[in-house]
Scaffold this active site. Structure first.
Site, short mmCIF file in Angstrom:
data_model
loop_
_atom_site.label_atom_id
_atom_site.label_comp_id
_atom_site.label_asym_id
_atom_site.label_seq_id
_atom_site.Cartn_x
_atom_site.Cartn_y
_atom_site.Cartn_z
N ASP A 154 40.64 25.30 46.63
CA ASP A 154 41.68 26.34 47.33
C ASP A 154 41.03 27.67 47.27
OD1 ASP A 154 44.19 27.05 48.39
OD2 ASP A 154 44.54 28.03 46.56
N ASP A 155 40.22 27.89 46.21
CA ASP A 155 39.70 29.43 45.94
C ASP A 155 38.51 29.72 47.15
OD1 ASP A 155 40.89 29.75 43.40
OD2 ASP A 155 39.58 28.07 42.91
N ASN A 171 43.26 39.04 41.70
CA ASN A 171 44.38 38.87 40.75
C ASN A 171 44.17 38.69 39.58
OD1 ASN A 171 46.11 38.27 43.11
ND2 ASN A 171 45.24 36.10 43.47
N TYR A 228 53.90 31.74 39.36
CA TYR A 228 52.37 32.00 39.76
C TYR A 228 51.90 33.44 39.66
CZ TYR A 228 48.31 30.31 41.47
OH TYR A 228 46.76 29.96 41.50
N LYS A 255 50.30 25.85 40.53
CA LYS A 255 50.16 25.44 42.00
C LYS A 255 50.95 24.38 42.40
CE LYS A 255 46.69 27.93 43.97
NZ LYS A 255 45.50 28.09 44.48
N GLU A 311 40.28 23.71 41.62
CA GLU A 311 40.92 24.86 41.48
C GLU A 311 40.30 25.71 40.21
OE1 GLU A 311 43.71 25.96 43.02
OE2 GLU A 311 43.80 27.91 41.79
N ASP A 312 39.95 26.96 40.56
CA ASP A 312 39.66 27.92 39.49
C ASP A 312 38.34 27.37 38.68
OD1 ASP A 312 41.26 29.65 40.42
OD2 ASP A 312 42.62 29.84 38.82
N ARG A 369 37.13 29.87 35.41
CA ARG A 369 37.36 30.95 36.35
C ARG A 369 38.87 31.15 36.84
NH1 ARG A 369 38.07 32.24 41.70
NH2 ARG A 369 40.27 31.98 40.78
P1 NAD Z 1 33.97 34.60 41.73
O1 NAD Z 1 33.75 34.67 40.47
O2 NAD Z 1 33.65 33.38 42.50
O3 NAD Z 1 33.36 35.90 42.67
C1 NAD Z 1 33.54 37.25 42.09
C2 NAD Z 1 32.43 38.17 42.95
O4 NAD Z 1 32.48 39.46 42.54
C3 NAD Z 1 30.87 37.82 42.67
O5 NAD Z 1 30.06 37.80 43.75
C4 NAD Z 1 30.34 38.85 41.69
O6 NAD Z 1 29.11 39.13 41.78
C5 NAD Z 1 31.36 40.21 42.36
N1 NAD Z 1 31.49 41.27 41.40
C6 NAD Z 1 31.62 41.25 39.97
N2 NAD Z 1 31.55 42.54 39.81
C7 NAD Z 1 31.57 43.18 40.74
C8 NAD Z 1 31.44 44.60 41.14
N3 NAD Z 1 31.54 45.32 39.96
N4 NAD Z 1 31.03 45.04 42.06
C9 NAD Z 1 31.11 44.19 43.26
N5 NAD Z 1 31.10 42.82 43.18
C10 NAD Z 1 31.48 42.79 41.91
O7 NAD Z 1 35.56 34.79 41.98
P2 NAD Z 1 36.24 34.44 43.16
O8 NAD Z 1 36.88 33.01 43.34
O9 NAD Z 1 35.66 34.79 44.34
O10 NAD Z 1 37.60 35.34 42.99
C11 NAD Z 1 37.40 36.71 42.90
C12 NAD Z 1 38.81 37.33 42.74
O11 NAD Z 1 39.59 37.30 44.20
C13 NAD Z 1 39.59 37.03 41.57
O12 NAD Z 1 40.19 38.20 41.21
C14 NAD Z 1 40.37 36.04 42.32
O13 NAD Z 1 41.94 36.17 41.46
C15 NAD Z 1 40.57 36.63 43.71
N6 NAD Z 1 41.07 35.73 44.70
C16 NAD Z 1 42.46 36.01 45.39
C17 NAD Z 1 42.84 35.13 46.20
C18 NAD Z 1 44.11 35.83 46.94
O14 NAD Z 1 44.64 36.79 46.93
N7 NAD Z 1 44.56 34.88 47.90
C19 NAD Z 1 42.54 33.99 46.37
C20 NAD Z 1 41.29 33.62 45.54
C21 NAD Z 1 40.52 34.58 45.01
#
Ligand code: NAD
Length: 547
Positions: free
Chosen positions: A264-265, A404, A99, A170, A241-242, A152
């Site tokens: 899950d996200d 991530n 993962y 997953k 997912e994603d 994504r």
């Molecule tokens: P998403 O695309 O839905 O959201 C991303 C957000 O970040 C958007 O609101 C965007 O406007 C904002 N953004 C982009 N550039 C930016 C900047 N320069 N400054 C401020 N904000 C900015 O994506 P998501 O599903 O919310 O995932 C975001 C991140 O979180 C990914 O890297 C994902 O891997 C990580 N994530 C981690 C976990 C975990 O650790 N358990 C779980 C889910 C997602």
């Protein structure tokens, strides 16, 4: 453990080529005679332990993580019991390979490292015959489906059909962490094209090399898939997912009351983050309502976490409006405030009355949060001045850098601890090794969704619930936080050790199933001993006699 579908009758080479039944060199002398294997295997009969030792030797000899990933995926395709035995007994070593972070590289290079298909690929050209494709899947008792359209992938963006690495990875975690039988798991990619120019030009790209399908045709494909699953695999839960964030919120909203589904996200991430916050409160010694959260990123993860924190705050007696005022968001355009005219629907409940601020550090200084939650996919955004400001404003600043894979993390564990002079309560999305600071070891928490979704999935299966609710993620978060020991907290670790993951998943599953019965979401009769019923479902990857 549930028996897997009847595959008896397989013999000889067919048996060796079936990853569910294959034991390789561990087939016994009697099995070799009875099953037509004599001569097809080298003479020496191995034990599964011996095979595990050989696998570990092979993996550890490889010099890059992507090579280890390829090796593990190939093992999964040859001998699933052995794969799971290796993964389960060495979870801390194997999870970052199957993962995040390595799966991210696996997806980026998917077409180049591709060996053998796994899972179901449904392209938009399959509209009208999706049920037929679902029937082509060889197993009937499907309980957990992870589906992506690849738009994504982690924080890596649109990887099209290459995103299949994620559902596969997953579901491996559903099995490894919660014992959901491999034959009850189905990875699915809806191949609706990609807007990734590099992939479109790559002759080794495995998907439909066309631009993404949008609009009504996209919705029809998704609907045909969901209704097809309900007909062909009526006991299956669909984990979204994603997906890109517009589709993710839309699909969850549309299907959550029509099907057994969750995202899950949005919801799993919320569960694991809230659990981390509850553990952090045991260190800070105060209540959720004593905190103010500033999110960097207002997408699926951020809004999902915000919404579940609001649930937690309301449990402490706040009104919804008061609770929302505890959560502030910065997105790519700056602070989410009322005066902005560019906000999509999911951000509106968090658009508070405040002057516009475009700079994250300025937002920190102005709002004086107690916790920063990084979910932006933007690396190095928790800069030294930002972390120093948090350390100046708070005795124990909470810093969650959840993006991530590792390359996208808002800051590293070392930066969080050193810039805050060892006071940060830190968690990340991808794992970081322990950090030594001024002679003390700090063990960063990994806010890995794998603490939550496998247990939730097991609870869904064990209760045959018709729906997956936000409340289930709330109880999952509370259950997870309760399982963190004082020793864990002493080291700064806000999640339990991964070595306890099967017990964690069983406890979460029991809590989730309990809720399904309490809320009348299932027609199944409640087992007398729910915890024992949950545990009885869990797959063990040891070889069975006689197969
Ligand atoms: P998403 O695309 O839905 O959201 C991303 C957000 O970040 C958007 O609101 C965007 O406007 C904002 N953004 C982009 N550039 C930016 C900047 N320069 N400054 C401020 N904000 C900015 O994506 P998501 O599903 O919310 O995932 C975001 C991140 O979180 C990914 O890297 C994902 O891997 C990580 N994530 C981690 C976990 C975990 O650790 N358990 C779980 C889910 C997602």
């Amino acid at each position: 453990m549930r028996p897997h579908p009847d595959l008896h009758g397989k013999r000889g080479v067919d048996l060796l080529h079936d990853p569910v039944l294959n034991k390789g060199t561990a087939f016994t002398e009697a099995e070799r005679d009875r099953l037509g294997l004599r001569g097809l295997l080298p003479a020496r009969v191995s034990t599964q332990e011996g095979q595990v030792a050989r696998v570990l030797e092979n993996i550890r000899r490889k010099t890059s993580d992507i090579e280890k990933y390829i090796f593990l995926i190939s093992l999964q395709d040859r001998n699933e019991n052995l794969f799971y035995r290796v993964v389960m007994e060495n979870l801390e070593e194997m999870m970052p390979l199957i993962y995040t972070p390595t799966v991210g590289q696996g997806c980026q290079e998917f077409g180049h490292i591709f060996r053998r298909p796994r899972g179901l690929y449904i392209t938009y050209k399959d509209r009208g015959r999706v049920r037929q494709l679902l029937r082509n899947w060889p197993y009937r008792d499907i309980r957990m489906i992870v589906v992506t359209d690849g738009e994504r992938i982690l924080g890596l963006g649109d990887l099209g059909a290459n995103g299949m690495g994620i559902p596969v990875g997953k579901l491996s975690l559903y099995t490894a962490c919660a014992g959901i039988h491999p034959t009850q798991c189905l990875p699915v990619t809806l191949d609706v094209g990609t807007n990734n120019e590099t992939l479109l030009k790559d002759p080794l790209y495995i998907g439909v090399p066309e631009r993404r399908l949008r609009g009504a045709a996209y919705d029809e494909l998704v609907d045909e898939f969901v209704t097809g699953v309900q007909e062909i695999f009526p006991k299956a839960c669909i984990q979204l997912e994603d997906f890109g964030n517009t589709n993710a919120f839309r699909l969850l909203h549309h299907y959550r009351n029509r099907a057994c589904t969750f995202d899950d996200d949005i919801q799993g991430t919320a569960g694991v983050a809230l659990a981390g916050v509850y553990s952090a409160l045991r260190i800070t010694g105060d209540k959720l309502s004593d905190h103010k959260f500033l999110f960097l990123g207002a997408g699926e993860a951020g809004i999902g976490i915000g919404d579940l924190i609001v649930t937690g705050l309301m449990e402490e007696g706040m009104t919804e409006a008061e609770a929302r005022l505890k959560c502030w968001f910065v997105d790519s355009k700056g602070l989410v405030v009322q005066s902005r005219t560019d906000l999509v629907e999911h951000k509106l409940p968090y658009a508070h009355d405040h002057v516009s601020v475009t700079d994250f550090q300025a937002a920190v200084e102005s709002l004086k949060p107690t916790a920063l939650i990084g979910v932006s996919g933007m690396p190095r955004t928790f800069t030294k001045p930002v972390v120093e400001a948090m350390a100046r404003l708070n005795r124990r600043p909470i810093l969650f850098a959840l993006s991530n894979p590792t390359s996208k993390s808002e800051c590293t564990a070392e930066e969080a601890y050193t810039w805050s002079e060892g006071r940060a309560i830190f968690a990340s999305g991808s794992p970081f090794p322990p950090v030594m600071y001024k002679g003390k070891a700090f063990v960063p928490g990994q806010g890995n969704n794998a603490y939550i979704f496998p247990g939730v999935g097991l609870g869904v299966i064990a209760s045959e619930t018709a729906r997956v609710t936000d409340e289930m993620f709330f109880v999952a978060a509370k259950t997870l936080a309760d399982l963190v020991t004082e020793d864990d907290l002493g080291e700064g670790r806000i999640y339990p050790s991964l070595t306890r993951i099967r017990d964690v998943s069983a406890a979460i599953a029991t809590a989730v199933a309990n809720l399904a019965f309490q809320r009348g979401l299932t027609t199944m009769s409640r087992p007398v001993n729910l915890a024992a019923h949950v545990k009885a479902q869990m797959y063990e990857p040891t070889y069975k006699e006689g197969r």
